[in-house]
Design an enzyme around this catalytic site. Structure first.
Site, PDB file in Angstrom:
ATOM      1  N   CYS A  92     -31.686  -8.133 -25.256  1.00  0.00           N
ATOM      2  CA  CYS A  92     -30.948  -7.872 -26.502  1.00  0.00           C
ATOM      3  C   CYS A  92     -30.371  -6.474 -26.607  1.00  0.00           C
ATOM      4  O   CYS A  92     -29.255  -6.296 -27.113  1.00  0.00           O
ATOM      5  CB  CYS A  92     -31.809  -8.186 -27.722  1.00  0.00           C
ATOM      6  SG  CYS A  92     -33.387  -7.339 -27.741  1.00  0.00           S
ATOM      7  N   HIS A 167     -34.090  -6.694 -33.262  1.00  0.00           N
ATOM      8  CA  HIS A 167     -32.751  -7.262 -33.258  1.00  0.00           C
ATOM      9  C   HIS A 167     -31.728  -6.152 -33.417  1.00  0.00           C
ATOM     10  O   HIS A 167     -31.961  -5.180 -34.133  1.00  0.00           O
ATOM     11  CB  HIS A 167     -32.613  -8.292 -34.364  1.00  0.00           C
ATOM     12  CG  HIS A 167     -31.343  -9.054 -34.247  1.00  0.00           C
ATOM     13  ND1 HIS A 167     -30.919  -9.597 -33.063  1.00  0.00           N
ATOM     14  CD2 HIS A 167     -30.387  -9.323 -35.145  1.00  0.00           C
ATOM     15  CE1 HIS A 167     -29.758 -10.187 -33.253  1.00  0.00           C
ATOM     16  NE2 HIS A 167     -29.401 -10.039 -34.499  1.00  0.00           N
TER      17      HIS A 167
END
Lengths: 326, 297
Positions: A92, A167
């Site tokens: 990510c 995230h």
């Protein structure tokens, strides 16, 4: 199978030093810095500033489709810029960086990154995401800064500790509008256009990010902000010389102070990165040997057993599972 | 199916089991009183059985092919812990001797290993390591226990005396009048609690000559030359502390036999934290002696 076993992408820390090292490997003359404030002065100091990266930990019970704190923008399925889906969780951070880099015009890059970006022109976000995660050279660059698997813990069937799900969301200007690029969303999100006067796109970015932060209940979210900006070091020296020649002592001192801070920061990053890449087993053994030679090991072991015993008793008393976060 | 003491029981002795708890890497002794029995099964195969002495139920019945398994003492542990390991798989079964006296531990273990290698291995009783010839069933020598087992019984048939002894073992169960059952192996320390700055900083202060011994193990690409100050920064760093925790976890699996050899330690050091630390201490003592001794605090 774990994310790592399936994909080969290892979990890395999300630290400006790690990001900046990745950028160096990609041949990109940018750095990443922690951003502690969105006020205009803080942002002005970081110019030329190309993107903001908002980084947060998921907290349980989020609506996985839209996520908590859904943005105010609109999906742009016809986005012509570079947007890739997050296909592998461990990747990510790198994916977020690429979503930013792919949209910076005239960015000098190393040949591999340049090829990757142009190869993916016209692809849909999912395919682009797959292309990125299959790039062996990129995965290797990413994995360099996670602990070496000299002891491969994967094959030992150890219980997985509950890993924090981080995230990353990128905010940057593309073709006159502020875009939000979130690898877990189906499309790029378009916020409003901005005017080039004053702070330009940063003004809109600040509003959008602050609004997002305010949608979370107090204390439910841990987040940080990162700034993707030009590396100031190459030009600092010449600026200092110019100031010297112009006899501008105040500016000269200010720039020298910036240079000192910048160098100290780079040394700290280099130190931390060298620790990240290193296999510490030899050092662990050498330290235990030093303790043993000086007769301190048995005592330390006895105290450690007591500490373990107390910890277990406390956990039992609280009715918790053991060995969660030792 | 409860195992009965028949002529097919090759040997038996009191032992408990130890397990890794679900969701944990700590090997903990299970307090249940049991016994290990090696038997020739009806299937013609060698069975390694663990039986619960209180319920009389065989809870573990492993078929063992000759030379596939070994029964080894976890040499440097504090408890009398043994591990049954297989060359054909990663299986590990841990046991701890439950006889009040450890005098016969080695004798039992040697016989177990002998039989594991070859079911027709002649059992040897009354050999070295066992000074007393009486079976140490209870510490307070009860008169109801059997007499001495015959020395060096030939073949693989248990002698009447041995069978008597086994019967006693398996039926006595909880009747341990005043006996002290062997204590469970102790809780293991964590490397994370040993390699703390609080423990290490005084070490560097009092033994500055030990600091350079660490330099070869520091990262090769540090942006500054090695020094005591750099070592301090490293041991305080989250990266180092995470590496210690990770190595601690790996060591608890008991599967690091190969890795520890690369550190110049014996394979048994890879069986767990306690064996690892014992091996480190032994090596340190050896090196100290070779260097002509050194001041310990």
């Amino acid at each position: 199978m774990s994310d790592e076993e399936q994909s080969g992408w290892q979990l890395t820390e999300s630290d400006p030093g790690v990001f900046t090292e990745l950028l160096k490997t990609l041949g990109v003359p940018l750095i990443v810095d922690d951003l502690y404030s969105l006020d205009s002065d803080s942002l002005a100091n970081l110019q030329p500033l190309h993107a903001l990266i908002f980084l947060f930990k998921w907290v349980a019970s989020g609506d996985s489709e839209s996520g908590p704190g859904s943005s105010s923008g609109t999906y742009d399925p016809d986005f012509q810029g570079f947007f890739a889906h997050q296909v592998v969780n461990n990747a990510c951070a790198t994916l977020a960086v690429l979503n930013a880099l792919g949209n910076i015009p005239s960015l000098p890059t190393g040949p591999q990154l340049g090829e990757l970006v142009s190869f993916s022109t016209g692809m849909d976000p999912q395919t682009r995401g797959l292309v990125i995660t299959s790039a062996d050279w990129l995965r290797e660059a990413h994995n360099t800064l996670s602990p070496p698997s000299a002891i491969s813990l994967e094959g030992l069937n150890l219980p997985r500790k509950s890993e924090d799900a981080y995230h990353f969301v990128v905010y940057l200007p593309v073709m006159g509008a502020l875009y939000e690029l979130d690898g877990l969303k189906p499309h790029a999100v378009r916020h409003s256009a901005y005017s080039e006067d004053g702070e330009g796109w940063l003004k809109v970015a600040r509003e959008v990010i602050e609004a997002r932060i305010n949608t979370y209940p107090m204390g439910s979210l841990e987040f940080s902000l990162l700034a993707l900006r030009d590396d100031p070091l190459p030009t600092l020296q010449s600026k200092i010389q110019e100031a010297q020649q112009a006899g501008n002592r105040e500016l000269e001192h200010e720039l020298l102070s910036t240079l000192t801070n910048e160098n100290a920061k780079r040394e700290r990053w280099a130190f931390e990165n060298s620790l990240r890449k290193h296999n510490h087993v030899g050092l662990v053994h050498a330290l235990l040997m030093a303790m043993a030679k000086s007769g301190k090991l048995s005592e330390a072991e006895a105290k450690a057993k007591e500490a373990m015993k107390t910890r277990i008793e406390q956990r039992k008393a609280r009715g918790e599972d053991m060995d969660e976060d030792d | 199916m409860p195992a009965s003491v028949t002529n097919d029981t090759l040997l038996a002795f009191k032992a408990g089991r130890a397990f890794r708890r679900d969701g944990s890497n700590v090997v903990e002794a299970d307090p249940a009183k049991g016994a290990i029995l090696l038997t020739n099964g009806d299937d013609g195969l060698l069975h390694f059985i663990w039986k619960n002495r209180e319920t009389d139920v065989s809870e573990e019945d492993l078929i063992i092919f000759p030379t596939d398994a070994t029964f080894t003492k976890v040499d440097q542990s504090n408890g009398r812990v043994y591990v049954l390991k297989f060359s054909s798989s990663n299986q590990r079964h841990f046991f701890w001797m439950q006889d009040a006296s450890s005098a016969r531990d080695e004798e039992f273990a040697n016989n177990v290993n002998g039989v594991l290698q070859d079911p027709e291995h002649p059992l040897q009783w009354g050999t070295s390591g066992s000074s007393s010839s009486a079976p140490p069933a209870q510490a307070s020598s009860s008169s109801t226990t059997s007499t001495t087992p015959a020395a060096a019984a030939p073949g693989f048939q248990a002698t009447p005396e041995q069978l008597d002894y086994l019967q006693t073992l398996l039926r006595a169960g909880g009747a341990t009048t005043g006996a002290a059952e062997a204590a469970a192996p102790e809780l293991e320390a964590s490397l994370v609690d040993i390699l703390t700055p609080a423990n290490l900083t005084p070490l560097f202060t009092n033994h500055p000559e030990l600091v350079p011994t660490l330099f070869p193990y520091l990262p090769p690409d540090l942006p500054m030359p090695p020094s005591a100050e750099v070592v301090q920064r490293i041991i305080h760093s989250p990266q180092f502390r995470a590496a210690v925790a990770s190595f601690d976890q790996a060591l608890r699996t008991g599967l690091l036999g190969n890795l520890v050899r690369q550190l110049g330690l014996p394979e048994e050091a890879g069986l767990g934290i306690a064996p690892f630390l014992r091996a480190v201490q032994a090596k340190a003592d050896r090196e100290n002696r070779e260097a002509g001794g050194m001041d310990t605090d």
